[in-house]
Structures are given as C-alpha cells and as structure tokens.
Scaffold this motif. Structure first.
Motif, PDB file in Angstrom:
ATOM      1  N   ILE A 192      36.598  15.898 -25.750  1.00 51.10           N
ATOM      2  CA  ILE A 192      37.019  15.999 -27.509  1.00 51.10           C
ATOM      3  C   ILE A 192      38.078  16.982 -26.856  1.00 51.10           C
ATOM      4  O   ILE A 192      37.145  18.428 -26.888  1.00 51.10           O
ATOM      5  N   GLY A 193      39.001  17.263 -27.602  1.00 51.96           N
ATOM      6  CA  GLY A 193      39.828  17.978 -27.812  1.00 51.96           C
ATOM      7  C   GLY A 193      39.532  18.582 -29.041  1.00 51.96           C
ATOM      8  O   GLY A 193      39.867  20.048 -28.971  1.00 51.96           O
ATOM      9  N   LYS A 194      39.572  17.878 -30.526  1.00 46.91           N
ATOM     10  CA  LYS A 194      39.512  18.067 -31.578  1.00 46.91           C
ATOM     11  C   LYS A 194      38.694  16.723 -31.755  1.00 46.91           C
ATOM     12  O   LYS A 194      39.085  15.938 -31.519  1.00 46.91           O
ATOM     13  N   SER A 195      38.256  17.051 -33.383  1.00 54.92           N
ATOM     14  CA  SER A 195      38.144  16.007 -33.925  1.00 54.92           C
ATOM     15  C   SER A 195      38.643  16.299 -35.263  1.00 54.92           C
ATOM     16  O   SER A 195      38.641  17.241 -35.527  1.00 54.92           O
ATOM     17  N   LEU A 196      38.893  14.867 -35.859  1.00 56.95           N
ATOM     18  CA  LEU A 196      39.594  14.642 -37.037  1.00 56.95           C
ATOM     19  C   LEU A 196      38.381  15.154 -38.555  1.00 56.95           C
ATOM     20  O   LEU A 196      37.057  14.147 -38.626  1.00 56.95           O
ATOM     21  N   LEU A 197      38.097  15.885 -39.196  1.00 58.62           N
ATOM     22  CA  LEU A 197      37.465  15.948 -40.470  1.00 58.62           C
ATOM     23  C   LEU A 197      37.958  15.757 -41.609  1.00 58.62           C
ATOM     24  O   LEU A 197      39.035  15.967 -41.734  1.00 58.62           O
ATOM     25  N   LYS A 198      36.732  15.033 -42.106  1.00 54.86           N
ATOM     26  CA  LYS A 198      37.874  14.842 -43.678  1.00 54.86           C
ATOM     27  C   LYS A 198      36.136  14.576 -44.786  1.00 54.86           C
ATOM     28  O   LYS A 198      34.940  14.325 -44.614  1.00 54.86           O
ATOM     29  N   TYR A 199      36.627  15.002 -45.751  1.00 54.59           N
ATOM     30  CA  TYR A 199      35.917  15.375 -47.020  1.00 54.59           C
ATOM     31  C   TYR A 199      36.680  15.341 -48.156  1.00 54.59           C
ATOM     32  O   TYR A 199      37.320  15.624 -48.661  1.00 54.59           O
ATOM     33  N   LYS A 200      36.483  14.150 -49.100  1.00 56.40           N
ATOM     34  CA  LYS A 200      37.399  13.363 -50.323  1.00 56.40           C
ATOM     35  C   LYS A 200      38.802  13.133 -49.688  1.00 56.40           C
ATOM     36  O   LYS A 200      39.396  12.209 -48.873  1.00 56.40           O
ATOM     37  N   ASP A 201      39.807  13.701 -50.263  1.00 54.37           N
ATOM     38  CA  ASP A 201      40.867  13.589 -49.584  1.00 54.37           C
ATOM     39  C   ASP A 201      41.951  14.504 -48.931  1.00 54.37           C
ATOM     40  O   ASP A 201      42.657  14.695 -48.876  1.00 54.37           O
ATOM     41  N   LYS A 202      40.833  15.692 -48.905  1.00 51.75           N
ATOM     42  CA  LYS A 202      41.275  16.689 -47.448  1.00 51.75           C
ATOM     43  C   LYS A 202      40.595  15.756 -45.827  1.00 51.75           C
ATOM     44  O   LYS A 202      39.875  15.306 -45.551  1.00 51.75           O
ATOM     45  N   SER A 203      42.112  16.231 -45.712  1.00 49.66           N
ATOM     46  CA  SER A 203      41.260  16.274 -43.958  1.00 49.66           C
ATOM     47  C   SER A 203      42.158  16.544 -42.755  1.00 49.66           C
ATOM     48  O   SER A 203      43.201  16.752 -43.534  1.00 49.66           O
ATOM     49  N   PHE A 204      41.891  17.505 -41.702  1.00 49.88           N
ATOM     50  CA  PHE A 204      42.551  18.368 -40.697  1.00 49.88           C
ATOM     51  C   PHE A 204      42.203  17.995 -38.905  1.00 49.88           C
ATOM     52  O   PHE A 204      40.182  17.185 -39.206  1.00 49.88           O
ATOM     53  N   TYR A 205      42.570  18.395 -38.447  1.00 50.27           N
ATOM     54  CA  TYR A 205      42.021  18.322 -37.102  1.00 50.27           C
ATOM     55  C   TYR A 205      41.182  19.720 -37.057  1.00 50.27           C
ATOM     56  O   TYR A 205      41.613  20.977 -37.162  1.00 50.27           O
ATOM     57  N   GLU A 206      40.443  19.790 -36.191  1.00 52.02           N
ATOM     58  CA  GLU A 206      39.565  20.906 -35.628  1.00 52.02           C
ATOM     59  C   GLU A 206      38.502  21.057 -34.745  1.00 52.02           C
ATOM     60  O   GLU A 206      38.506  20.222 -34.162  1.00 52.02           O
ATOM     61  N   LYS A 207      39.390  21.938 -33.145  1.00 50.12           N
ATOM     62  CA  LYS A 207      38.650  21.840 -32.600  1.00 50.12           C
ATOM     63  C   LYS A 207      37.061  22.667 -32.536  1.00 50.12           C
ATOM     64  O   LYS A 207      36.725  23.226 -32.978  1.00 50.12           O
ATOM     65  N   ASP A 208      36.594  23.207 -31.003  1.00 53.95           N
ATOM     66  CA  ASP A 208      35.675  23.540 -30.862  1.00 53.95           C
ATOM     67  C   ASP A 208      34.066  23.855 -31.527  1.00 53.95           C
ATOM     68  O   ASP A 208      33.321  24.547 -32.215  1.00 53.95           O
ATOM     69  N   GLU A 209      33.661  22.499 -31.659  1.00 48.44           N
ATOM     70  CA  GLU A 209      32.637  21.912 -32.095  1.00 48.44           C
ATOM     71  C   GLU A 209      30.893  21.354 -30.266  1.00 48.44           C
ATOM     72  O   GLU A 209      31.458  21.200 -30.223  1.00 48.44           O
ATOM     73  N   VAL A 210      30.557  21.963 -31.585  1.00 49.02           N
ATOM     74  CA  VAL A 210      29.029  21.922 -30.386  1.00 49.02           C
ATOM     75  C   VAL A 210      27.771  21.417 -30.831  1.00 49.02           C
ATOM     76  O   VAL A 210      27.567  21.208 -31.868  1.00 49.02           O
ATOM     77  N   TYR A 211      27.235  20.294 -29.518  1.00 50.80           N
ATOM     78  CA  TYR A 211      25.840  19.949 -30.346  1.00 50.80           C
ATOM     79  C   TYR A 211      24.531  21.305 -29.559  1.00 50.80           C
ATOM     80  O   TYR A 211      25.318  22.460 -29.309  1.00 50.80           O
ATOM     81  N   VAL A 212      23.704  21.770 -30.506  1.00 49.04           N
ATOM     82  CA  VAL A 212      22.988  22.480 -30.189  1.00 49.04           C
ATOM     83  C   VAL A 212      21.489  22.357 -30.872  1.00 49.04           C
ATOM     84  O   VAL A 212      21.453  20.899 -31.783  1.00 49.04           O
TER      85      VAL A 212
END
Length: 807
Positions: free
Chosen positions: A103-123
């Motif tokens: 997974i290179g990046k994830s799409l984050l969404k909150y209400k009308d905002k959305s953008f790609y973000e990288k470096d998400e991890v499970y802990v």
C-alpha cells in the motif's frame, strides 16, 4: 595587563589588514563548515534518544539463510515478540509495528475533506508503553485499546480537522485493503525528538485486515515483515538474553525451519543505533551510515585544521614584525609565560571573532546547506545549551591549536638578538611552515580525488546498462480499491494515444523494494532445497514496456495463467540450462497449503531490478490474469514533449478517476533515488572541498606575499641585472610548486585506499584509474599557481629602485 594585551592585539590586526582578513575569514569559513557538520552529525545521532529507558529498548532483527541466499532483515516473524514477553521474565514489554505492505498511500476522508497520505502502520496496543511521543490530544494509556482506533500525527490531524480537537471523531481510510471507518483517539507530535519510525498514522492491530492477520499469524520461519521491539527490565543483560534466542527459536520454530530449509538467527539491536546502521533489506525508514558520519566529522576537523594552519604559518612567517615587540617586553621584565599568554589570547580573540562571524553566516546559508545534506536543521539550534558548549569548545580548541606553536615560537626569541635585528635564522620555523603547507594540500588533493571518483561512480551508475530501459517511462500508482477497478479502462484509453508505446499493469515496478518472495524447486526437489526467488505479478505487456530481453522461450500472452518468466540467475541456481528450461514446472509448498506449481514460459537476461549495491538475485515475473493485486501502471512513451502528453493523459485520467489526484513519477528518477546517500555524500564533499581549497589558497596567498616581501631586495637586484618578469615569477613560484608535488606524492596512496574502501559498497563499480589522481594533481598545481602567481607577478613588475634605495 589584559587591557594592554587586547589593545596590542587590536592594533596589530588593524595595522596588518591582509594578515587579519586571511586569518579571520579562514577561521570564520572553517568554523561555519565545522559547526554545520557537527550540528548535522548531532542531529543524525539524536534519533530515538527521547524514549524513557531507551537503553533497555531493542529491535529484534533476523538473519536468514535460504539455500545459501543470506537476508539481513530489520523485521521478524509476527509471533516472536509476544512469545518472548510470555516466556521470559527479562522482557518487560513488547510491541510490533507492521507497515501496510503493498500500500503506497491511503485516501483519508472526513466530511468534505479528502487527501492521500502515506506511512500508515498497524501497531500493538502496547506501542506507547515502549515508545514516547508528545500527546497534543488523547491519553497514551488507552489510545490503542479499542478496535478500529487510530492515532494521528499532528500534521495529518491539522490537514483533516484544522485547529479543532479531533479525538472521538470518525475518519474513513480507503486503500488496497478496503474501506473502513476509524475513531481518532489521540494526536501526537515529534517535539520530544525524532524517531526512526516515520509513521503518519498508528492504527491499532485489532482492526481487521492485515493487522488481524498479524495477530493470528503463527509462522516462525517465514513472514518476516513485523518490526518487533522488546523492552528489557533494567536489571537484564541484553548480551546474555540474546544467547537464549537460539534455543527459543528451536523450541517454537524448528519444525517449520527444517521443513522449509531455512536457517534463522535472531539478534537484538539497540533502538538508538537503528538510524545510523544501514544494511538491512527491509528497513522502517531511510538510514545513514555511521561511517558516513565519521567521514563528515573528519572533514569538519580537517577544514578547521587547515584554517588553523593558515594562522600558524602567517604568524611565524611574520615573526619579524613582532620580534622587536617581544624583545622590548622581555627587557622591561616580561617573562616567557606572559608572552605565551599574550599570543594565545590573541589567537583566542581571532577564534572568537571567527565564530561571531560564522554564526550569522551559518543562519544565512542554512537553507542551502540543508538542501545539500537533505537535512532539516533549524535556527532553533541556538536555543540548545549543548550547541553553545560546542561553540565554546570550538573557540578554545581552535584558539589553542592555532596559537600554541606561534606563541611558543615567538616567545622564545632572545631579547638582545632581536633588538639588534638578528632574528632571521630560524630554519626550523621555515621547515615547519613548508610541512604545514604540504599537509594542507595533501588534504585538498585527497578531497579532490574523492570528488572525481565519487562522481565517476555515480556517472557509471547513471549510464550503466541495467538490463532494462528506464528512459521515457511514466509510473502511475492506484491506492484505493475503487481506483484500481478503473485501471483496465484507463489503460485501454491511454493505449490509443499515438505517443504511447505500451501500457502495463503490475503489483510493483522496477527499482522498488520487492516484498514478495517464496521458495521454488524443480521436479525431484523439496522445500529444504528450494531457491528463494523474489517475484512481481504482471500482465502480458510488462516485459515489452520495460525493454527486458528474453533469451529463450517466449513472453507472456493473454490469459497465460500459471506461467512465469525467470531470470538467468534463478535458472542456474535451480540447475537448469537457460536455453532448455522452457516448460519446466517449479513447485512450492507452505503447509498447511497443498503443493502448487508454475510453468516456465521464458528465461530473461539478468537485469538489475534493484540498486547496483547488490548482485542480481533469483527473480521471476508471475502472470496474473485477474490483476487482483495490481496497483501500478507503467506507461512507455515515444516522445519527450511531456507537457503535451501529460495534458492528454490528465484529461483521460479525469474521465475515469474524477476527483482522484493526477500523480505520476518517472522511472529513471525512481532508479536514481536508490543512490541518494551517495549523491548526498558527493554534494557534501564537493561543497566542503571547495571551502577547504579556498582556505588553503588564502594561506598560500599570504605566504607568497610574505615571501615576495622578504625577497624584495633580491628581486630588485635580479631585475637590475636583466631578469625578466617571467623568470622572477617562476623563481618565486617554484618553491611552492615543489611543495604541491610532495603533497601529491603523499596524498595519492591515501586517496586510493580511502576510495577503494568506499567503492567496496557497490557490487558494480568503476576501476580506480591513474588519470583520476593525475587530474587531482594538475588541478592542485593550477590552483596553487593561480594563487601564488598573483603575488609573484606583482613583485616582479615592481620598481626595483624602491626595494634597493634602503641599501
């Protein structure tokens, strides 16, 4: 007394402006370079120092031997860390960090905002029991307890929520694993210190998907993808504990290891050493070599030493200007220790002035230096008391090193002799000056040679035939399930463009780390004898799009299920003849799954799918007609008019993926990124070598001016007797050129040894050739000539009457 010393020192500096400028400027530039390098090194060594009881925190690393192929991984199998906590009283706590593989990046969404973000991890829920972060919102004790909880890094939280408190709010994370809602439980920042874990989001492990798979994973031999950490009790000894790991691994993993033919060794790595220890195949973030930092420290010291040598040489060379002062002071009762204190005080004063000039200069050029080193050192370093201690130490050390020899040399003059004018026969001082000039240019020649060899190696890497065509390739990545569903339609439309040659889809692309690997063996073999092969899943256009050569067999065809293309190395390791390997079945089995096999459709000529630091390893492409894991698209084009082409591509993109950012990279840029450390080293050495040469030349300029002044009467007589300007210039220059030649002879073996060691890091490297040293030597001679000839010509064209009228 102190006031008198300061007044004398100030008058001498004002009266001898050239001398003062050379010394102050040299010390200021040297201090600037030295200070920045020390700040950079301090910054690199500061990673992970902020964690509580950090000396007790270790990462579990894995050394694998799979049929002779050695893999040094920074990660471990999922069950290892929690089982260590369960079995050993020495382990106080554990935690694991699992990247979202593929997974290179994830799409984050909150209400009308959305953008790609990288470096998400499970802990694990224990993550903040081991690692310390500053919490802007939320509580570390319960931030990761509930399923589908996420802790955001402050920059991500601000992009989604602005200045509002995000705790308790739901966000949507969409990626190749699916679309899920997560509850924001906390916001953290890195104000306590930098971490080797470059994560933007911490997702609790018990949130389904890959995290849940990790919690249930029972593989002890394979699946070495989890960054695993343990915190030992204060009274535990790490070395003694590490000795227990082989028996621990045999207890739980012996059967799996034997069945798969894998040899496995676990090690403990102090968490504070992670950032400065490269060499692991799978690493959480970019590292920097401690040897690289040692080289920088050496360069910093040498630049400062060169500036100190200028001070020493010019001080002793101009001893005649102060000899009578020394004599008078001794006659009126000054002892030698008083004179030593005076001259050392002047040296400390010059060093202090150099630092006071260097500090504002450093602030001005800080953005440029950060760009060279890829660092982010801020002016806030001035608030750190350790920096001020470092500056004080720099003033004291520089002042003492630069002033000690001149102080003891000048204070040793005999009062009666110098008052009579008998102070010229100090052969030892002249010899020391020549030795110091040689030393300066030895350093300069070594650095120049280093630049030549580093850039020659980087140029070799840039132009070497990698076995595939990296030019004119655009790579598009698709991060969400909805985007990946549009890849086929997008590919069809892109293929219609006249500038497009091929469009291919795959789960990865060349130059990137390949996470997929498994053992394969031909008929008659077994898993203990299997050869571990990395693999990329592709469609039928991947080989054509990347310009890879097939030496036997054929390329993939449409619906070529169960077929693979293997490289020459894999064929040879399997005992197959590359020319007759076509149709061979390759088997694999990981219990409890049944035996599966693929069939060789073709053999590819070996190509460097990863960096030239390592040899080509066993590798294969596997055809996937379902394109289930495909998240990358490689587009091969036949034009360099990218502006026009990208405009057409973006229009097609918006047709199929409206609202999804149009992002792309060039494959040749991605290949080049594999050598960022070497490029950074080259830029650093290039910049600081220039500074070293400038400082050396300033010293040479001062000495040549002094030499011309001392020999002014000799030059006048020679001119009266008919000597030409060229002859006099050559006379004054040759002594300095001899010193450069001596420096070249000394520097050559040193430079050869140092650069040969550096080149050992590359599996493919240039030979060190004589011309590299010759160019460095010629450049040094030319630089010295340009520096010395100015003063020599000036002396040669001067009116001889002025020099001789005193006689």
């Amino acid at each position: 007394m102190l006031k008198s010393y300061l007044k004398t020192a100030f008058r001498f500096l004002v009266k001898n402006k050239t001398y003062s400028f050379i010394n102050i400027f040299g010390l200021a530039v040297g201090t600037l370079c030295c200070l920045y390098i020390l700040l950079y090194v301090q910054d690199q060594y500061s990673y992970d120092k902020q964690h509580k009881d950090v000396r007790d925190i270790y990462r579990i690393t894995t050394l694998l031997d799979v049929s002779g192929d050695r893999h040094n991984n920074a990660s471990a199998s999922p069950p290892i860390a929690p089982t260590l906590k369960h079995d050993f009283a020495e382990v106080e706590q554990f935690t694991r960090v699992v990247p979202m593989l593929g997974i290179g990046k994830s799409l984050l969404k909150y209400k009308d905002k959305s953008f790609y973000e990288k470096d998400e991890v499970y802990v694990d829920s224990t993550f903040f029991d081991v690692f310390n972060y500053h919490f802007d919102n939320g509580n570390p004790a319960n931030a990761l307890l509930q399923p589908y909880s996420v802790v955001l890094l402050k920059p991500v939280a601000e992009k989604l929520f602005g200045k509002d408190d995000p705790t308790g709010k739901l966000i949507t994370i969409d990626n190749g694993y699916g679309t899920y809602d997560f509850k924001v439980t906390a916001v953290v920042d890195e104000s306590l210190g930098k971490s080797h874990l470059q994560a933007a989001m911490f997702i609790t492990m018990n949130s389904g998907g890959f995290g849940e798979y990790t919690l249930k994973n029972t593989m002890w031999a394979g699946n070495n993808y989890a960054y695993s950490y343990i915190k030992l009790r204060p009274d535990a000894n790490a070395a003694d504990f590490e000795k227990k790991l082989p028996a621990f691994l045999i207890k739980y993993g012996q059967e799996q290891l034997k069945r798969l033919g894998i040899k496995k060794v676990l090690h403990l790595q102090p968490v504070t050493s992670i950032h400065t220890t490269p060499g692991y195949e799978i690493e959480a973030s970019k590292t920097v070599s401690s040897s690289f930092l040692s080289i920088l420290i050496i360069i910093a010291v040498l630049i400062q030493v060169i500036a100190c040598i200028n001070f020493m040489n010019l001080s002793t060379a101009r001893a005649s200007k102060r000899a009578k002062e020394v004599g008078v002071r001794k006659v009126i009762g000054a002892e030698r220790k008083d004179l030593v204190r005076q001259f050392l005080g002047e040296s400390f004063l010059l060093s202090l002035i150099g630092v006071l000039i260097a500090l504002p200069l450093l602030i001005v050029v800080l953005p440029y230096l950060n760009q060279i080193t890829h660092a982010d050192i801020q002016t806030s370093f001035l608030k750190d008391y350790q920096v001020w201690l470092m500056l004080a130490g720099l003033v004291i050390v520089t002042g003492f090193v630069a002033g000690s020899y001149p102080a003891f040399y000048l204070s040793a003059f005999m009062a009666i002799k110098v008052i009579k004018g008998n102070f010229t026969s100090h052969v030892s001082a002249a010899g020391i000056r020549r030795s110091l000039v040689v030393f300066q240019f030895v350093l300069s020649i070594v650095l120049i040679t280093g630049i030549i060899i580093i850039y020659s190696q980087l140029n070799y890497i840039k132009n070497k035939d990698l076995g595939f065509d990296k030019s004119q390739k655009l790579v598009f990545s698709f991060y969400t399930g909805d985007a990946q569903k549009q890849m086929t339609a997008l590919s069809t439309d892109l293929q219609r463009l006249p500038e497009v040659k091929f469009v291919s889809m795959s789960d990865n692309y060349l130059s990137q780390f390949v996470p997929r690997d498994h053992g394969v063996y031909p008929a008659g073999g077994s898993m203990p004898t299997a050869i571990d092969a990395q693999n990329i899943q592709t469609d039928e256009f991947f080989v054509k799009a990347n310009g890879i050569k097939i030496i036997s067999g054929r390329d993939f065809r449409l619906n070529d299920s169960g077929k693979v293309l293997i490289n020459e190395t894999l064929a040879k390791r399997l005992g197959l003849n590359p020319q007759t390997a076509i149709g061979t079945r390759l088997y694999t089995q990981y219990l409890p799954d049944p035996v599966t096999f693929v069939e060789v459709a073709g053999v590819m000529k070996d190509f460097n799918y990863n960096s030239l630091h390592g040899e080509v390893k066993p590798f294969m492409f596997q055809y996937d007609k379902d394109k289930g894991d495909f998240g990358n698209m490689i587009v091969s084009v036949n034009t360099t008019n990218y502006k026009n082409l990208l405009g057409k591509m973006e229009a097609i993109w918006q047709k199929h993926l409206a609202g999804v950012p149009f992002e792309y990279v060039f494959l040749d840029d991605e290949v080049q990124k594999q050598y960022e450390t070497e490029i950074t080293l080259g830029n650093i050495i290039n910049s600081f070598t220039l500074m070293a040469i400038i400082i050396s030349c300033l010293g040479l300029f001062g000495l040549s001016a002094f030499s011309a002044e001392q020999r002014s009467k000799e030059i006048g007589i020679r001119k009266v007797l008919g000597a030409s300007v060229t002859g006099i210039t050559a006379l004054l220059s040759k002594d300095f050129i001899k010193l450069i030649v001596v420096a070249f002879v000394i520097a050559t073996p040193i430079a050869w040894w140092a650069m040969d060691k550096w080149l050992q890091a590359f599996a493919y490297r240039i030979p060190i050739s004589w011309w590299m040293f010759a160019v460095a030597g010629v450049l040094s001679v030319l630089i010295a000539l340009l520096t010395v000839s100015f003063q020599a010509i000036r002396a040669a064209v001067a009116n001889p009457v002025r020099a001789l009228k005193a006689e």
